[in-house]
Design a protein around this motif. Sequence first.
Motif, PDB file in Angstrom:
ATOM      1  N   PRO A  54       0.834  -1.190   0.000  1.00 41.60           N
ATOM      2  CA  PRO A  54       0.000   0.000   0.000  1.00 41.60           C
ATOM      3  C   PRO A  54       0.878   1.253   0.000  1.00 41.60           C
ATOM      4  N   ARG A  55       0.455   2.237  -0.806  1.00 38.60           N
ATOM      5  CA  ARG A  55       1.232   3.477  -0.899  1.00 38.60           C
ATOM      6  C   ARG A  55       0.274   4.609  -1.204  1.00 38.60           C
ATOM      7  N   TRP A  56       0.320   5.663  -0.424  1.00 33.92           N
ATOM      8  CA  TRP A  56      -0.522   6.846  -0.633  1.00 33.92           C
ATOM      9  C   TRP A  56      -1.986   6.447  -0.879  1.00 33.92           C
ATOM     10  N   MET A  59      -2.566   0.857  -3.949  1.00 33.65           N
ATOM     11  CA  MET A  59      -1.665  -0.294  -3.886  1.00 33.65           C
ATOM     12  C   MET A  59      -0.540  -0.114  -4.903  1.00 33.65           C
ATOM     13  N   HIS A  60       0.697  -0.292  -4.459  1.00 32.92           N
ATOM     14  CA  HIS A  60       1.834  -0.255  -5.379  1.00 32.92           C
ATOM     15  C   HIS A  60       2.184  -1.708  -5.709  1.00 32.92           C
ATOM     16  N   TYR A  61       1.914  -2.085  -6.949  1.00 31.25           N
ATOM     17  CA  TYR A  61       1.992  -3.498  -7.332  1.00 31.25           C
ATOM     18  C   TYR A  61       3.394  -3.957  -7.725  1.00 31.25           C
ATOM     19  N   VAL A  63       8.011  -2.837  -7.509  1.00 24.42           N
ATOM     20  CA  VAL A  63       9.074  -2.091  -6.834  1.00 24.42           C
ATOM     21  C   VAL A  63       9.653  -1.087  -7.828  1.00 24.42           C
ATOM     22  N   ASP A  64      10.091   0.038  -7.308  1.00 29.74           N
ATOM     23  CA  ASP A  64      10.746   1.042  -8.136  1.00 29.74           C
ATOM     24  C   ASP A  64      12.246   0.979  -7.874  1.00 29.74           C
ATOM     25  N   ILE A  65      12.992   0.921  -8.942  1.00 36.39           N
ATOM     26  CA  ILE A  65      14.453   0.917  -8.815  1.00 36.39           C
ATOM     27  C   ILE A  65      14.978   2.098  -9.629  1.00 36.39           C
ATOM     28  N   GLN A 141      13.841   9.369 -13.037  1.00 37.47           N
ATOM     29  CA  GLN A 141      14.143   8.162 -13.812  1.00 37.47           C
ATOM     30  C   GLN A 141      14.161   6.936 -12.912  1.00 37.47           C
ATOM     31  N   HIS A 142      13.343   5.941 -13.243  1.00 38.05           N
ATOM     32  CA  HIS A 142      13.360   4.657 -12.520  1.00 38.05           C
ATOM     33  C   HIS A 142      12.663   3.596 -13.355  1.00 38.05           C
ATOM     34  N   VAL A 143      12.848   2.362 -12.981  1.00 36.87           N
ATOM     35  CA  VAL A 143      12.045   1.284 -13.583  1.00 36.87           C
ATOM     36  C   VAL A 143      11.038   0.832 -12.533  1.00 36.87           C
ATOM     37  N   HIS A 144       9.785   0.752 -12.953  1.00 34.40           N
ATOM     38  CA  HIS A 144       8.740   0.179 -12.106  1.00 34.40           C
ATOM     39  C   HIS A 144       8.626  -1.279 -12.540  1.00 34.40           C
ATOM     40  N   PHE A 145       8.938  -2.203 -11.619  1.00 35.67           N
ATOM     41  CA  PHE A 145       9.008  -3.623 -11.952  1.00 35.67           C
ATOM     42  C   PHE A 145       7.920  -4.388 -11.211  1.00 35.67           C
TER      43      PHE A 145
HETATM   44 ZN   LIG Z   1       6.273   1.914  -9.245  1.00 35.26          ZN
END
Ligand SMILES: [Zn+2]
Length: 320
Positions: A54-56, A59-61, A63-65, A141-145
């Motif tokens: 859960p985020r804000w 749901m954040h499904y 990870v952000d790198i 800049q990030h990858v949402h994985f």
């Molecule tokens: Zn993300």
Amino acid sequence: MGRNLKMIRFRKTLMVLLTILLVIPTFSLKPEEASAAATFIRPSEGTVTSGFGPRWGSMHYGVDIAKSGTVPVVASAPGTVIFAGQAGTYGNVVYVHHQINGVSYVTVYAHLRSISVRVNDVVSQGQRLGYMGETGNAQGQHVHFELHKGTSTWNRAYAVDPMDYFDKNIVPVEEGSFRLLTGTFSTVASQQEAAERLRQATGWTVYTVNENGLRLKTGTFTTRASAEAGQRLITQQFGWVSYIKQEYFRLLTGTFNSTAEQNAAYERLRNDTGWTVYKVNENGLRLKTGTFKTRTAVEQAQQLVTNDYGWITYIQVEEQ
Ligand SMILES: [Zn+2]
């Protein structure tokens, strides 16, 4: 003369190469290895800036790198590209389908600056899919994985926390107990020689048996897929016919002194465990369970019966 010598050397090199080519597939086809633990790797270098969950208020499904500069984003596991293009808030995104130990997974790589693959491309683990960016709805800049597990492909309801999977072994699910039984050999000598050849080529446990003829029987494979891989190996390497035999397990109790005692035990065991239970008279009044598919399951059941009832039980093996 010099030319002949070169030719001989060339032939020797060729022989060595051929030997390597012939030997390597023998090992790479080992079913134990084919079904052995696999793993997912991180899709890029960088820092995990936001985890799964859960985020804000939503749901954040995934990870952000994040990392600055030109950062390759790579396939987390071997698979097939099922989507590569723009998709709303994800920006430039790649979806890869994986089949690992009989389980389907989909990985998602979002906000890419650019994409290096196309739909239906078969990718290896670590192969570049594109470069990290901030296309779509991304801040910095990030990858949402994302990692989805199950039969599903697009549904995020199957999303799991990738951090639980990175660099961890995915152990094959034990489906049952499978053995390979070959066709018949004409003499004991040829049977034994064949057993030795099969052991040498595969490293498997191999038994010589006499079951309607002289045959070879392997140790157990825990998945049907690995047994099938073993069967293909036997066909390809030796040209022998082989059959997959599945084993089933039952528990047979020791004897009870009376029908009343057997009846009471029957009711208790059935009610407590929910198992299928039969009353049998096999050299005495006993109980017998329905079948269990794996040796692990029957051994757990045996442990339970020993602990909870103090009864002696025997494991019976049936083959189909
Ligand atoms: Zn993300």
